[in-house]
Design a protein around this motif. Sequence first.
Motif, PDB file in Angstrom:
ATOM      1  N   THR A  18       0.850  -1.188   0.000  1.00  0.00           N
ATOM      2  CA  THR A  18       0.000   0.000   0.000  1.00  0.00           C
ATOM      3  C   THR A  18       0.885   1.236   0.000  1.00  0.00           C
ATOM      4  O   THR A  18       1.780   1.359   0.834  1.00  0.00           O
ATOM      5  N   ASP A  51      -2.834  -0.487  -4.014  1.00  0.00           N
ATOM      6  CA  ASP A  51      -3.722   0.350  -3.214  1.00  0.00           C
ATOM      7  C   ASP A  51      -2.985   1.604  -2.754  1.00  0.00           C
ATOM      8  O   ASP A  51      -1.787   1.558  -2.454  1.00  0.00           O
ATOM      9  N   LEU A  96      -3.230   5.164  -0.112  1.00  0.00           N
ATOM     10  CA  LEU A  96      -3.868   5.839   1.017  1.00  0.00           C
ATOM     11  C   LEU A  96      -3.348   7.270   1.023  1.00  0.00           C
ATOM     12  O   LEU A  96      -2.209   7.526   1.414  1.00  0.00           O
ATOM     13  N   ASN A 115     -10.035   5.703  -3.126  1.00  0.00           N
ATOM     14  CA  ASN A 115      -8.956   6.049  -2.198  1.00  0.00           C
ATOM     15  C   ASN A 115      -9.517   6.637  -0.911  1.00  0.00           C
ATOM     16  O   ASN A 115      -9.069   6.307   0.194  1.00  0.00           O
ATOM     17  N   LYS A 173     -12.373   6.109   0.516  1.00  0.00           N
ATOM     18  CA  LYS A 173     -12.974   5.058   1.338  1.00  0.00           C
ATOM     19  C   LYS A 173     -11.903   4.245   2.059  1.00  0.00           C
ATOM     20  O   LYS A 173     -12.072   3.867   3.221  1.00  0.00           O
ATOM     21  N   ARG A 174     -10.790   3.984   1.376  1.00  0.00           N
ATOM     22  CA  ARG A 174      -9.708   3.231   2.022  1.00  0.00           C
ATOM     23  C   ARG A 174      -9.128   4.001   3.202  1.00  0.00           C
ATOM     24  O   ARG A 174      -8.822   3.419   4.247  1.00  0.00           O
ATOM     25  N   HIS A 205     -11.501   3.727   6.117  1.00  0.00           N
ATOM     26  CA  HIS A 205     -11.583   2.392   6.707  1.00  0.00           C
ATOM     27  C   HIS A 205     -10.267   1.924   7.331  1.00  0.00           C
ATOM     28  O   HIS A 205     -10.260   0.962   8.098  1.00  0.00           O
ATOM     29  N   GLN A 206      -9.154   2.594   7.000  1.00  0.00           N
ATOM     30  CA  GLN A 206      -7.855   2.157   7.515  1.00  0.00           C
ATOM     31  C   GLN A 206      -7.052   3.328   8.089  1.00  0.00           C
ATOM     32  O   GLN A 206      -5.905   3.548   7.701  1.00  0.00           O
TER      33      GLN A 206
END
Length: 247
Positions: A15, A37, A39, A131, A133-134, A137-138
């Motif tokens: 990531t 992915d 972030l 992006n 949403k990721r 959520h993280q």
Amino acid sequence: MLRRAKSILKTNQFTALYDKGYHTGSEFKTAHDLGIDTLVAIPAIGRKSQAPDPAYNVEHFKYDKASDSYQCPQGHELKSNGNWYKARNYKFKQYKTSACRNCPVRSLCTTSKANGKIVQRSEYKQYIEANFKRVQHQPEIYKKRQAIVEHPYGTIKRQWGFDHIITKKGIQNASADFGLIAIAYNLKRILNIIKEQGKLAFILNKQRHKAIFKLLSTFLSLFKPKIILPTHFLKIHSLHFSNVYLN
């Protein structure tokens, strides 16, 4: 950068963490195409781009992919004429509705007197939203970016005084400059780990090894604070100074 990281690591199972705002929609698409992915925290909307009442900001308009339309908080449908318009680095569509003319909350939604509310949707919007949403959520992973990146850069810039490129202009020269300082930081970090853990992988008891370490000591002495290499050293393979978080 992502292509290079993928090439070095020989995988896309990581990531990529970026500083807030350091992104473009096209970069998110590139990451998606590479199977990586991202972030990246998205900056808040500027006050001038917000609705008079934040409850009517664009993020509260629901997009329907099947009909390619938006629904406003009042339930009105905003449609596009299907045309793509060109901005500086991307294309976008515009969505609007005639219902704005007689909408009772128009003054809360837009300051436009002629056209009413107009929503623009970038060709990269789906990647930007993914992006976002990721990140939501993280959050615990995104916080790792500060520990991974901010500390090394803080040390290099503030403690060592390396706050600008000293060679001629150009990406190759700048990369060479930073590559040397990254090597110095990585070696210093390795030595600190060795000192803390007290684990030595092998002993430099051959003349050629001593010559190499003498050369490294001379190189590292150019930086502040000075680094003195010990006679014992941990053998390290494939050490990279990078801005990625491995899964």
